[in-house]
Design an enzyme around this catalytic site. Structure first.
Site, mmCIF file in Angstrom:
data_model
loop_
_atom_site.group_PDB
_atom_site.id
_atom_site.type_symbol
_atom_site.label_atom_id
_atom_site.label_comp_id
_atom_site.label_asym_id
_atom_site.label_seq_id
_atom_site.Cartn_x
_atom_site.Cartn_y
_atom_site.Cartn_z
ATOM 1 N N GLU A 172 -10.269 0.030 -10.081
ATOM 2 C CA GLU A 172 -9.043 0.544 -9.472
ATOM 3 C C GLU A 172 -7.848 -0.246 -10.003
ATOM 4 O OE1 GLU A 172 -9.350 1.707 -5.478
ATOM 5 O OE2 GLU A 172 -7.198 1.842 -5.134
ATOM 6 N N ARG A 173 -6.852 0.495 -10.495
ATOM 7 C CA ARG A 173 -5.668 -0.111 -11.121
ATOM 8 C C ARG A 173 -6.072 -1.036 -12.267
ATOM 9 N NH1 ARG A 173 -2.733 3.736 -8.780
ATOM 10 N NH2 ARG A 173 -2.969 3.693 -6.529
ATOM 11 N N ASN A 193 -11.431 -1.658 -1.599
ATOM 12 C CA ASN A 193 -11.823 -0.343 -1.062
ATOM 13 C C ASN A 193 -13.330 -0.276 -1.286
ATOM 14 O OD1 ASN A 193 -9.203 0.409 -0.439
ATOM 15 N ND2 ASN A 193 -8.853 1.310 -2.459
ATOM 16 N N GLU A 202 -5.071 1.956 4.702
ATOM 17 C CA GLU A 202 -5.206 3.060 3.749
ATOM 18 C C GLU A 202 -6.528 3.805 3.915
ATOM 19 O OE1 GLU A 202 -4.394 1.223 -0.102
ATOM 20 O OE2 GLU A 202 -2.259 1.660 0.157
ATOM 21 N N LYS A 257 -0.497 -10.259 0.766
ATOM 22 C CA LYS A 257 0.164 -10.006 -0.523
ATOM 23 C C LYS A 257 1.493 -10.758 -0.566
ATOM 24 C CE LYS A 257 -1.845 -5.487 -1.498
ATOM 25 N NZ LYS A 257 -1.646 -4.096 -1.980
ATOM 26 N N ASP A 273 4.316 -3.957 -1.547
ATOM 27 C CA ASP A 273 3.126 -3.796 -2.387
ATOM 28 C C ASP A 273 3.352 -4.162 -3.841
ATOM 29 O OD1 ASP A 273 0.623 -3.191 -3.193
ATOM 30 O OD2 ASP A 273 0.805 -1.020 -3.057
ATOM 31 N N GLU A 328 -2.089 -13.338 -1.953
ATOM 32 C CA GLU A 328 -2.729 -12.451 -2.931
ATOM 33 C C GLU A 328 -1.667 -12.002 -3.925
ATOM 34 O OE1 GLU A 328 -5.213 -9.234 -1.332
ATOM 35 O OE2 GLU A 328 -4.472 -7.899 -2.892
ATOM 36 N N GLU A 376 -0.272 -3.167 -12.022
ATOM 37 C CA GLU A 376 -0.207 -1.832 -11.420
ATOM 38 C C GLU A 376 1.215 -1.283 -11.444
ATOM 39 O OE1 GLU A 376 -1.657 -1.626 -7.378
ATOM 40 O OE2 GLU A 376 -0.865 0.402 -7.092
ATOM 41 N N HIS A 426 9.547 0.687 -5.333
ATOM 42 C CA HIS A 426 8.583 1.770 -5.141
ATOM 43 C C HIS A 426 9.107 3.151 -5.518
ATOM 44 C CE1 HIS A 426 4.592 2.734 -4.230
ATOM 45 N NE2 HIS A 426 4.369 1.781 -3.346
ATOM 46 N N TRP A 448 4.388 7.217 1.024
ATOM 47 C CA TRP A 448 3.806 7.230 -0.312
ATOM 48 C C TRP A 448 4.719 7.971 -1.288
ATOM 49 C CZ3 TRP A 448 -2.130 8.297 0.943
ATOM 50 C CH2 TRP A 448 -2.689 7.114 1.463
HETATM 51 O O1 GCW Z 1 -1.297 -1.409 -4.256
HETATM 52 C C1 GCW Z 1 -2.114 -0.554 -3.546
HETATM 53 C C2 GCW Z 1 -2.895 0.131 -4.605
HETATM 54 C C3 GCW Z 1 -4.271 0.522 -4.181
HETATM 55 C C4 GCW Z 1 -4.942 -0.702 -3.588
HETATM 56 C C5 GCW Z 1 -4.138 -1.158 -2.383
HETATM 57 C C6 GCW Z 1 -4.693 -2.439 -1.770
HETATM 58 C C7 GCW Z 1 -7.242 -1.340 -3.669
HETATM 59 O O2 GCW Z 1 -2.169 1.232 -5.049
HETATM 60 O O3 GCW Z 1 -4.954 1.002 -5.319
HETATM 61 O O4 GCW Z 1 -6.284 -0.450 -3.227
HETATM 62 O O5 GCW Z 1 -2.827 -1.431 -2.758
HETATM 63 O O6 GCW Z 1 -4.237 -3.490 -2.185
HETATM 64 O O7 GCW Z 1 -5.558 -2.378 -0.928
#
Ligand code: GCW
Length: 678
Positions: A134-135, A172, A253, A321, A326, A348, A354, A490, A513
């Protein structure tokens, strides 16, 4: 620029270097023909030094009482003595010595002592069981069919920069992460990484007791659920005695979590903590939560986690994070870092790009992470995690320069006080210096405090390395400028987050989103009002910052549209209106991206042809993408501002309607071949 280029001093070899594919990362020392004399503790440090050390005898000594992973390196006559409490410390000491050798520094008269800032320096891989990442922009998962040679390079690379943990699968998390069959695969990887001091961890799906165990519930307070987790954890530790623990994305999510059963994050995290405790395992519980109905996503994590401050078990760490939304090119820090008082926290970072041009853009991320540490004291954290940018591409990270971000993450997790410049210098010297050109010896005291480099290359005006260094150091700000300057955030394409789509707002998609939720462009201005009269997000910051951010006249301009809905005619410090400033910033970003090509082209004689061509190709994509970003954003925002593009800058060359029709047909597991090329 041109005069600097003319001054190019040939620090590097003039002979055309041999082609390289980047697979060796920064570990480009050749094996020695004669085995170096290394005595003392038999461990991986010994085999590394025997293979690569070109100096005099080395003694590896164990000393009880030193902090875990710390080491000392001391020259005693001709001999070098490395002392540490554990094998990992000796290994880090050995890699330090090898780094001195590889970067051409003095390896005599040494008196070095080092201790990591954090016990846990961990990569988070977002790898799926089917091999997608993912990413991920560098191919497929390296863990799918772990090739022993490749795993060894991965382990050596991590150990060389002090990384000591790897979460092997996506947050995920698929429930099958915990099946016996998968655990057997994890054991194989754990066995491969152990000699290099790296422990493995797993992301878990909170509903595993239902999905793997066949129970009716995953309620963390249910006795059957607790006993299922106990058994599972026992099974894991039988196979992998040094298993590190779990990483959990819960109630975020769409992932399951304790709230599905009327319980809190603390209930869920503490249950797992208790089960892992007898094995010395830990839980990293993510604070990345936000609800679709929230008027400000940036407020959400604090609203959910502040009431739980002090309720988490001592082997639970809340993983937050760096920013409140994000991984944007620029965000303020997540206010949780200064609000949580009684909860262990870890940051994190996202190493994979990404939101920063994937594996096509050269963006050196250390300056972004250092910016975070300008707000959040390193000592207030327990650990550092980084979302890996690693895949099965030959060069590991998709872009040769993206390797520097893996490198920088490890170095900062070891010592967050290192500067971006020091780290980039180290990396450049190891990664691009042609071999077998003898390395210039740098005279130094041998005592490392902060930088290992006694003469910063940046002070050598015009050298190849200093031009590259300068380019790396400017690259993050350049990216912010051509993508989303002045606090905009974003405004990415809906699904792949590669290019600009500030207009993206299809029916039925969650508002948070879509970019308009964040930029809120209208005839008055642009930006998210997070002031006390807006979403009041500023209130989550300490009083002084709250005041600073709340006032449009004191708010740092690089965060202006983050905290304010800025009127188009707002007067900026430059004297320009906000609209004019926005236009100039975008254009500045484009010019920066183009200048990277000029710098790189001048490097041709000093870099092997293969890496030169591959990087040049990417820099061309980056320069074109920068133009695309500028044109798309300015022309779209102009439909709200109704103001002209200033005369004293390059004007957009693309048409908005055409850019709005353009799609890149990729999933979130791929690197795009290129952006808009019309
Ligand atoms: O930044 C978003 C991403 C998702 C990611 C999510 C997360 C793993 O677009 O792809 O999922 O954050 O950090 O949980």
């Amino acid at each position: 620029m041109i005069s600097a280029l003319m001054l190019l001093v040939t620090v590097w070899s003039m002979a055309t270097p041999k082609n390289e594919d980047g697979s060796r990362l920064w570990l480009r020392l050749e094996k020695t023909n004669t085995t170096a004399t290394v005595t003392g503790v038999k461990c991986t440090a010994m085999t590394e030094l025997q293979s690569y050390w070109q100096g005099g005898p080395v003694l590896l000594k164990q000393k009880k009482g030193m902090p875990a992973d710390a080491y000392a390196i001391k020259s005693e006559g001709m001999k070098t003595v490395i002392t540490a409490a554990n094998d990992a410390g000796l290994l880090y000491g050995a890699f330090h010595l090898l780094r001195l050798q590889q970067t051409g520094q003095s390896t005599t008269g040494l008196d070095i002592s080092e201790q990591p800032a954090y016990d846990l320096r961990i990569l988070n891989h977002w790898d799926n069981p089917n091999g997608t990442v993912e990413r991920g922009f560098a191919g497929r998962s390296i863990f799918l069919n772990p090739d022993p040679e490749r795993m060894k390079t991965y382990a050596r690379a991590n150990a060389s920069i002090g990384i000591n943990g790897a979460v092997l699968n996506n947050v995920n998390a698929k429930p099958e992460a915990l099946t016996t069959e998968n655990l057997q695969k994890v054991k194989v990887i754990a066995d491969q990484l152990r000699p290099y001091g790296i422990r493995v961890y797993l992301s878990i799906n909170f509903a595993s007791p239902i999905k793997v165990g066949g129970l009716k519930t995953a309620d963390p307070l249910d006795a059957d659920v607790v006993s299922w987790w106990k058994d599972k954890v026992n099974e894991i530790y039988k196979m992998i005695p040094d298993f590190g623990g779990f990483l959990v994305k819960a109630n975020s999510e769409g992932e399951p979590g304790p709230q599905d059963f009327g319980r809190t994050h603390a209930d869920g995290a503490n249950m797992l903590g208790k089960v892992l405790k007898p094995h010395k395992g830990i839980v990293m519980w993510r604070a990345f939560v936000y609800a679709p109905q929230s008027p400000d996503r940036a407020n959400q994590a604090s609203l959910e986690f502040m009431p739980l401050d002090g309720q988490f078990a001592d082997n639970v760490i809340i993983q937050i994070k760096n920013g409140p939304v994000d991984f944007q090119p620029r965000e303020p820090y997540s206010p949780l870092f200064t609000s949580l008082q009684k909860t262990p926290m870890m940051v994190e970072f996202q190493i994979t790009q990404e939101y920063l041009g994937a594996a096509n853009h050269l963006v050196y991320l250390a300056p972004m992470w250092k910016e975070f540490f300008g707000w959040v004291k390193p000592a207030s954290l327990k650990a550092m995690a980084g979302v890996a940018n690693i895949g099965d591409d030959t060069n590991w990270c998709g872009h040769h320069f993206a390797q520097s971000n893996w490198y920088a993450f490890g170095r900062l997790a070891w010592n967050p006080n290192l500067t971006s410049e020091q780290i980039a210098e180290e990396w450049l010297r190891q990664t691009f210096r042609p071999t077998p050109q003898p390395l210039p010896v740098m005279e130094g005291s041998g005592h490392t405090q902060g930088s290992e480099l006694s003469t910063p290359l940046s002070h050598r005006e015009g050298s190849g390395e200093s031009l590259l260094l300068d380019m790396m150091l400017r690259s993050r700000e350049a990216c912010v400028s051509y993508m989303m300057p002045l606090g905009i955030h974003h405004i990415f394409a809906g699904t792949h987050h590669y290019g600009p789509e500030p207009w993206y707002s299809p029916k039925g998609v969650r508002a948070d989103w879509t970019p308009p939720y964040y930029h809120k462009a209208d005839s008055i201005g642009l930006g998210f009002d997070r002031t006390l009269t807006g979403s009041a997000n500023v209130k989550q910051y300490p009083e002084e910052l709250c005041r600073l951010y709340n006032d449009i006249n004191t708010c740092p301009e690089n965060l202006l549209a983050w905290f304010h809905h800025v009127p188009w005619d707002h007067k900026m410090k430059s004297g320009r209106t906000f609209w004019d400033e926005l236009c100039h910033k975008y254009d500045e970003g484009v010019r920066e991206a183009r200048s990277f090509l000029v710098v790189w082209d001048a490097m041709q004689p000093y870099v092997d042809q293969q890496r030169f061509d591959e990087v040049q190709r990417k820099l061309r994509i980056q320069a074109r993408d920068a133009e695309w970003w500028r044109d798309a954003c300015l022309l779209y925002f102009q439909t709200f501002s109704h103001r002209p593009i200033p005369q004293d800058m390059e004007h957009p060359v693309h048409n908005l309607d055409e850019m709005m029709k353009f799609r890149i047909p990729i999933s979130m597991y791929e690197n795009p071949d290129c952006g808009y090329t019309k």
